[in-house]
Motif scaffolding. Sequence first.
Motif, PDB file in Angstrom:
ATOM      1  N   ARG A 184      39.478  11.950  13.959  1.00  0.00           N
ATOM      2  CA  ARG A 184      38.829  10.986  14.837  1.00  0.00           C
ATOM      3  C   ARG A 184      38.387  11.562  16.182  1.00  0.00           C
ATOM      4  O   ARG A 184      37.396  11.118  16.760  1.00  0.00           O
ATOM      5  CB  ARG A 184      39.770   9.800  15.091  1.00  0.00           C
ATOM      6  N   ASN A 185      39.159  12.502  16.726  1.00  0.00           N
ATOM      7  CA  ASN A 185      38.903  12.980  18.083  1.00  0.00           C
ATOM      8  C   ASN A 185      38.526  14.451  18.177  1.00  0.00           C
ATOM      9  O   ASN A 185      37.912  14.868  19.152  1.00  0.00           O
ATOM     10  CB  ASN A 185      40.126  12.718  18.973  1.00  0.00           C
ATOM     11  N   VAL A 213      31.736   6.510  15.975  1.00  0.00           N
ATOM     12  CA  VAL A 213      31.556   7.827  15.360  1.00  0.00           C
ATOM     13  C   VAL A 213      30.130   8.010  14.830  1.00  0.00           C
ATOM     14  O   VAL A 213      29.649   9.135  14.677  1.00  0.00           O
ATOM     15  CB  VAL A 213      32.569   8.037  14.209  1.00  0.00           C
ATOM     16  N   ALA A 262      36.268   6.670  18.796  1.00  0.00           N
ATOM     17  CA  ALA A 262      36.730   6.335  17.457  1.00  0.00           C
ATOM     18  C   ALA A 262      35.909   5.196  16.841  1.00  0.00           C
ATOM     19  O   ALA A 262      35.674   5.169  15.632  1.00  0.00           O
ATOM     20  CB  ALA A 262      38.209   5.952  17.503  1.00  0.00           C
TER      21      ALA A 262
END
Length: 424
Positions: free
Chosen positions: A99-100, A243, A240
């Motif tokens: 996610r990051n 994206v 998140a």
Amino acid sequence: MTVGVLVVGLSGFGFLAVVGNTLSSTEAVAVTGLYMIITIVGPGLFYSVEQETSRLVSSGLAGGVNPATGLRRVAVLSLLLSGAAVVVVLALSPLLVSRNFGGHTSFMAWLVLGIFAGAAIYFVRGALAGYGEFGTYSVTLIVEGAARLVPCLALAVIGSANQNLFGLLFAAGALVAALPAISRLRTRVRTFEPAGTMDSVEAVHDAQRFGRIAMSLALLATATLLTQLVSNLAPLLVSAKMVDQPAVASAFNFAFVLSRVPLLLYGPVQSMMMPGLTAATVRGDHAALRRTMRKALMALAVIGVPAIAGAGLIGPWAVVTFFGAEVRPPAAVMALLALSTMLLLVSLVFQPALVALGKQRTVFVAWIVGTAVLIALMALPFDPIDGAVVAQLIGPMVVVVIAGAGLLRATAPTNPAPVVTQSS
């Protein structure tokens, strides 16, 4: 100290500017994700170590007690805290990487390095602040900023920009900064020079008990981690949720970081306040403590209004010009994020006073409630950016109200002088 504060603050700005202008949007989101997580976890966990270390040293000097024993105990607890943090982030690694960190597992190594580096630098700075070694303290700020920015600039100039090298250099900066301070700190520990009287020996000895330090650190570590979550959670959640829109998420992240520059500059100011506040508490001089609070709040009022106006007027232009953002953030978003930063600074003015008074539990409660409100608001079905801005305003406002009320109660003229070791 002023030079050190400016260097470390501007180096973060410069680091992200290099990232934004040399990497693709996807790569920039990954590096800024690492930046934000280290910014949350490092100060979030270990600024409590700095505050507690500074309080132990300054109260020991004021009360005529050698703080060496307390320092050793804080060091052990800081190492344990680092290990616990590493276990947690490794457990979260699948989520963080996907996610990051844009799928880059190597960023987990830089995150672990950043955690241990944070433990080292905040312990060292806390001891330096307690001993009044602000010259050496400022050197650590300058070295940290230079160690992060200068090599990244060099890589950009020679055309070798690389997201993994940028991540490594950012994570290692704090560890490099701790090195020049170690010899000076050892000298001060070996040469005990009490700054006050022996009137509070029993209370200060009690403050150095392992259990007392552990409890204080547990409360402060939770509170300061929540401080960083409230201060910096929004970009991680926006990234998140968006994206599929990396350019918009990246622009918001840069806008958010730009609005938070005053928080980077204010941390050392808190450290300078702590010894004086602690000494006033040991003496039971609530009037001096209240005067310090009034001066700090007046200073924030003077700089707050132009800072908010400036964020709205030139903030969007700065995000596009300096960070290379592909989307221009709205002026209203920039101004409201700056207002949120001012609210956070008010809460950070209150926090060292409460710690000096032994009111760690009040700090803990304020940030628990503020974080709960922020997360609840961000979970509502708003537009991700609109929800983030609203949450970043209301959450800090709740913290200010609770911490301010606690400080007023603790320093009321009718209150007896507190015992510095209380954690209520």
